[in-house]
Design a protein around this motif. Structure first.
Motif, PDB file in Angstrom:
ATOM      1  N   GLU A 327       1.581   6.534  11.655  1.00  0.00           N
ATOM      2  CA  GLU A 327       1.091   7.685  10.896  1.00  0.00           C
ATOM      3  C   GLU A 327       1.125   8.956  11.737  1.00  0.00           C
ATOM      4  N   LYS A 330       5.842  10.676  13.173  1.00  0.00           N
ATOM      5  CA  LYS A 330       6.735  10.873  12.036  1.00  0.00           C
ATOM      6  C   LYS A 330       8.207  10.821  12.417  1.00  0.00           C
ATOM      7  N   GLN A 333      10.406   5.611  11.822  1.00  0.00           N
ATOM      8  CA  GLN A 333      10.152   4.907  10.571  1.00  0.00           C
ATOM      9  C   GLN A 333      10.398   3.425  10.816  1.00  0.00           C
ATOM     10  N   GLY A 352       7.922   6.819   5.099  1.00  0.00           N
ATOM     11  CA  GLY A 352       9.154   7.513   5.411  1.00  0.00           C
ATOM     12  C   GLY A 352      10.364   6.625   5.492  1.00  0.00           C
TER      13      GLY A 352
END
Length: 358
Positions: A327, A330, A333, A352
């Motif tokens: 979290e 970013k 993924q 994502g």
């Protein structure tokens, strides 16, 4: 291997200097139906696919690029891998890493060693020690290193090794990696194949190649598309069905224009001790095999060294901690396959990750 036009890459993880390392039931299959035009406006019919394949680092590699003419030969790729091995292979006594491990205080680094150590230290700090290259003495003790062991270590043996483990016991200054504890030894196999992929990819780009796929032991980096057909790069992620881990099929197909995909898993590479299966993913803080419900972690990142470093750390963290960690990250993924308490297999991913799914 190619089956019906699908290029299948077996993913390796953790320590990966022989053909069984990072061998897991969750494989990454690469569909090399990757297509687009070069910026010079060349016609599809003028562009060819060039394939280079071989063995390195105890596994296989494959390079595919698209060009009007041959720009890279196999000898150039093999030379790159040879130089990396002379720096990072714990299986070569003369390598830089082997010299460091045999030293009492440290050694001068070379460019490959320096870059991998810097990235490893970055991931170590970012993951609160979940990724730790100083785990080699524990890996050796559990029989996953360069030598076979007949007897698994007991608690006293693990306790005696732990003071040697921890990346806070090494220090990189200028062009020298120093030991603060003489018994500390390192193993960069959990990140070296990703680094190798990046070195080859960067070499291709320096030679004006903008459409390519590079794969080493299942670690992948792609850019652009493939001729002819104008179809995007697609990577298929295989998953076991229910409890039958040996039976796999493509569970997700992701699409990348540019970036890296790596996978770490802990199912196949293990040692049996009675009813207990000891994974090759060793927790550097406890000295014992990682206890996690995760079967595999697939990571998407901008480059392969980043994806490769974090896939091991996420596997050791476990599902819930990994999702919380991501979290705040970013740039990463991830896709997880895990075993539920009832023994069934399920999957999940970061938010994502799903836009990549096709």
């Amino acid at each position: 291997m190619i089956f019906n036009g699908i290029f299948c890459c077996t993913c390796f993880g953790g320590q990966k200097e022989n053909l069984n390392k990072k061998l897991i039931v969750i494989a990454v299959s690469v569909m090399t139906f990757l297509l687009c035009a070069f910026s010079d406006g060349a016609k599809d019919s003028e562009i060819q696919a060039f394939h280079i394949a071989g063995t390195t680092q105890g596994t296989t590699y494959a390079v595919t690029y698209y060009s009007e003419k041959e720009l890279i030969k196999k000898t150039a790729i093999d030379s790159i891998f040879s130089r990396i091995d002379q720096s990072l292979s714990i299986y070569k006594p003369e390598s830089v890493i082997s010299q460091f491990n045999a030293s009492d205080f440290g050694i001068e680094t070379d460019v490959h060693f320096d870059k991998v150590i810097r990235k490893s230290m970055e991931v170590y700090k970012d993951t609160d020690g979940a990724f730790d290259i100083t785990v080699l003495p524990l890996v050796q003790a559990w029989g996953f290193g360069t030598e076979k062991v007949g007897v698994l270590p007991d608690s006293s043996r693990i306790k005696s090794i732990l003071p040697c483990v921890g990346s806070d016991k090494i220090r990189l200054r200028n062009n020298r990696l120093e030991k603060l504890v003489s018994c500390t030894q390192i193993d960069v196999n959990g990140i070296a194949q990703g680094y190798s992929v990046d070195v080859v990819a960067d070499f291709l780009e320096r030679n004006h190649i903008q459409n390519y796929l590079v794969e080493v032991g299942g670690e992948i980096r792609v850019k652009g598309k493939k001729y002819p057909g104008n179809k995007p790069m697609r990577i298929g992620i295989e998953t076991p069905s229910k409890n039958e881990f040996e039976k796999t099929g493509i569970q997700k197909v992701i699409q990348l224009d540019q970036g890296a995909v790596t996978t770490s898993g802990n199912y196949r590479r293990f040692r049996q001790s009675g009813s207990q299966k000891i994974s090759h993913i060793i927790d550097p803080k406890t000295g014992y095999s990682a206890q996690t419900s995760l079967i595999s972690v697939t990571v998407i990142a901008d480059d392969a060294i980043t994806a490769d470093g974090y896939d091991n750390a996420l596997l050791l963290m476990g599902l819930n901690k990994s999702l919380r960690f991501l979290e705040a990250h970013k740039n990463l993924q991830a896709y997880f396959i895990f075993q539920k308490p009832d023994g069934s297999v399920s999957d999940t991913a970061t938010a994502g990750f799903y836009p990549y799914v096709r």
